[in-house]
Scaffold this active site. Structure first.
Site, short mmCIF file in Angstrom:
data_model
loop_
_atom_site.label_atom_id
_atom_site.label_comp_id
_atom_site.label_asym_id
_atom_site.label_seq_id
_atom_site.Cartn_x
_atom_site.Cartn_y
_atom_site.Cartn_z
N TYR A 37 8.74 -5.05 9.13
CA TYR A 37 9.33 -4.59 7.88
C TYR A 37 10.41 -5.56 7.45
CZ TYR A 37 8.77 -0.13 5.47
OH TYR A 37 8.36 0.87 4.65
N HIS A 193 11.95 6.27 -3.52
CA HIS A 193 11.49 5.69 -2.26
C HIS A 193 11.56 6.69 -1.10
CE1 HIS A 193 12.28 1.57 -4.11
NE2 HIS A 193 11.02 1.53 -3.71
N ARG A 223 8.70 -9.95 -4.47
CA ARG A 223 8.34 -9.72 -3.07
C ARG A 223 6.88 -9.31 -3.05
NH1 ARG A 223 8.28 -4.04 -1.46
NH2 ARG A 223 8.48 -4.67 0.70
N ASN A 225 4.04 -6.70 -1.26
CA ASN A 225 3.88 -5.46 -0.52
C ASN A 225 2.37 -5.28 -0.33
OD1 ASN A 225 4.67 -3.05 0.67
ND2 ASN A 225 4.53 -1.91 -1.24
N GLU A 265 0.44 -6.13 -3.49
CA GLU A 265 1.21 -5.99 -4.72
C GLU A 265 2.21 -7.13 -4.83
OE1 GLU A 265 1.34 -1.10 -4.88
OE2 GLU A 265 3.18 -2.20 -4.46
N TYR A 316 1.45 6.66 6.45
CA TYR A 316 1.99 6.52 5.09
C TYR A 316 1.03 5.72 4.20
CZ TYR A 316 4.96 4.93 1.29
OH TYR A 316 5.46 4.64 0.05
N LYS A 317 0.44 4.68 4.75
CA LYS A 317 -0.46 3.85 3.96
C LYS A 317 -1.85 4.47 3.83
CE LYS A 317 1.93 -0.54 4.99
NZ LYS A 317 2.38 -0.99 3.67
#
Lengths: 346, 201
Positions: A37, A193, A223, A225, A265, A316-317
């Site tokens: 992360y 978030h 960034r 993701n 992303e 989560y993903k």
């Protein structure tokens, strides 16, 4: 890039695919052979010719099909576009940012003529032409954000800055990785978030917010993701989750390479000049694993990253149900050799 | 007291009198009434003479739940048969309220949610509202699929009262909608529904 727009779909028969050039420029997000992360924000400066970073706004071979998919989503569900009343100035800021960037960097596709507040916009790929008065929403067929975002790849949110926080007070989301704009509009940075695991405890969002509150005009940042998606579906919204969720149990050892997609992303953020809001663009790039493994370095690295991803993030993903089969399939590309240091794309 | 599970889940710090306010608007149900009565012991008569209380009295049980409020000498005590009728009055009241009005809400979470949501539509900053949770943990839940609100949810998962999908009730909360998010729990394998637990009694 020399762009030929493809005729393809992101739903039903899923004819989406990447050309060899698009595979080469795909923003593979992992710079080392394990998962970690990080805030990983860097200046959004121009990259090499042909790369996704060449221009601030990347228009690629999927542009026309992508915009067609957005129109279909909006036709079914107009709540995918929301703007609180105080965000109108930020909407115009966004329209200016996108029109000037697109017309400057892709003059063969887009033209913008400005005579004071009288603007003339031509979009050749989508066959759109409008003359309007900048600042007067009644002179456009949609509000400014929706008008330009029906013509620009990627989702966007507009963040108002007050009380030392950023507030998601407007946006358009038709290709989102399972978050609801309708639900999140009006929330601050920490609130929207909130469902993300682990990162809060690590202070990731505190650091990111502090950094973004100081974002300067003319110095955008970016960034990467990532997540994974079954089928090249852009609209993986929670609104339609009860329709696409079943895709996740359709993955077999035989179809992994075709079904499982890495979804990256490119998140870019710009300070806006009049409103002092921030435009937060979330541009999704999809690649099926069959395409990805044509580059052995990437195949090997993805296999290793998926070995080290924490279980909270797997949940989560949303990749729990097909993670094992995907790892097993990738294993045959991992010959144990080292991978090059750093990012694997230009 | 409600603990924050995730950062969008609101917390309710408790009622504290704002002695500088020009007028006070207090919304309570039967459980929240006691929170207000406790606060009322700490203020003078002048505070109560500029305070309007909107009270949902709930189902009758032989006692008059408004009686302790009547004894306070409030400028107004309005008693309502339901939260819905109370919110309609609050909406009207806020539309003619002036700067210097302080808003209080105490009771179950649906009541607080609807007071905050109504106040937001009148330009009240949410963090300026004094809130205290009392009583049931039941939730308002928005189905992310059909957007219908299901009231008084006490279980997880819970059935959407509009489209009928079984919803996982998340802690993700929208102040603007005044509800928690409900997401189809068996989307990946239809019919695979975990045990229904009474999580929000």
């Amino acid at each position: 890039m020399n762009t030929m727009f493809k005729d393809e779909t992101f739903r039903d028969d899923f004819t989406f695919s990447n050309s060899p050039a698009a595979i080469k420029r795909f923003p593979f997000p992992f710079w080392e052979d394990k998962y970690r992360y990080s805030v990983n924000i860097e200046p959004h400066v121009a990259g090499p010719k042909g790369s996704i970073y060449e221009f601030p706004i990347d228009i690629d071979e999927h542009y026309v099909a992508d915009m067609r998919d957005r129109a279909l989503v909006l036709k079914e569900d107009p709540l995918r576009v929301q703007a609180l009343p105080h965000m109108m100035l930020a909407q115009w800021d966004l329209l200016e940012l996108l029109m000037t960037s697109m017309a400057r960097d892709y003059p063969e596709h887009f033209t913008l003529e400005r005579n004071g507040d009288e603007w003339h916009w031509i979009n050749r790929p989508l066959k759109i032409e409008n003359t309007f008065r900048f600042g007067n929403a009644a002179t456009l067929p949609y509000e400014p954000m929706e008008y330009i975002m029906r013509q620009c790849q990627g989702d966007i949110t507009l963040l108002d800055q007050r009380e030392n926080n950023l507030w998601m007070d407007a946006g358009i989301a038709t290709s989102q990785a399972d978050w609801s704009l309708d639900f999140d509009v009006g929330m601050n940075f920490m609130e929207w978030h909130a469902p993300v695991p682990l990162a809060h405890q690590q202070g990731v969002f505190d650091r990111a917010l502090k950094f973004l509150l100081a974002l300067q005009l003319g110095k955008p940042v970016r960034r990467l993701n990532w997540t994974m998606t079954i089928n090249p579906r852009l609209d993986t919204s929670p609104e339609n989750y009860h329709k696409w969720g079943v895709d996740r149990v359709t993955v077999t050892p035989e179809n992994v390479g075709d079904k499982v997609h890495l979804r990256v992303e490119l998140q870019a953020l710009w300070r806006l000049p009049r409103s002092n809001a921030i435009a937060f663009s979330i541009r999704a790039y999809l690649i099926k694993l069959n395409e990805l493994v044509t580059d052995l370095d990437k195949a090997r690295r993805l296999h290793r990253v998926l070995q080290t991803i924490p279980p909270e993030l797997v949940g989560y993903k949303g990749i729990t149900r097909y993670l094992d089969v995907t790892r097993d399939w990738l294993a045959k590309y991992d010959d144990g050799k080292p991978t090059p240091v750093g990012f694997l794309f230009q | 007291m409600i603990e924050p599970a995730i950062k969008s889940r609101p917390v309710y710090p408790g009622l504290k009198p704002d002695r500088c306010a020009k007028s006070n608007v207090v919304v309570v149900d039967k459980d929240g009434r006691d929170a207000f009565l406790e606060m009322a012991k700490t203020v003078d008569d002048g505070f109560l003479r500029k305070t309007t209380v909107l009270f949902v009295k709930g189902p009758p049980n032989g006692h008059d739940p408004a009686a302790p409020l009547e004894a306070l000498g409030l400028v107004n005590l309005w008693v309502f048969p339901s939260l819905e009728t109370l919110i309609a009055r609050l909406d009207g009241l806020l539309s003619i309220s002036r700067m210097g009005t302080r808003l209080y809400a105490a009771g179950n979470e649906p009541l607080i949610s609807l007071v905050v949501k109504t106040a937001l539509s009148h330009g009240v900053v949410h963090s300026s509202i004094m809130t205290e949770h009392r009583g049931s943990l039941r939730r308002r839940v928005q189905c992310v699929h059909c957007k219908g609100i299901t009231e008084n949810v006490t279980t997880n998962p819970a059935k959407c009262s509009h489209c009928g999908l079984m919803l996982l009730v998340r802690d993700h909360y929208s102040r603007r909608i005044g509800a928690f998010q409900g997401v189809c729990i068996d989307a990946e394998v239809p019919g695979e529904i975990p045990e229904i637990k009474a999580e929000f009694l």
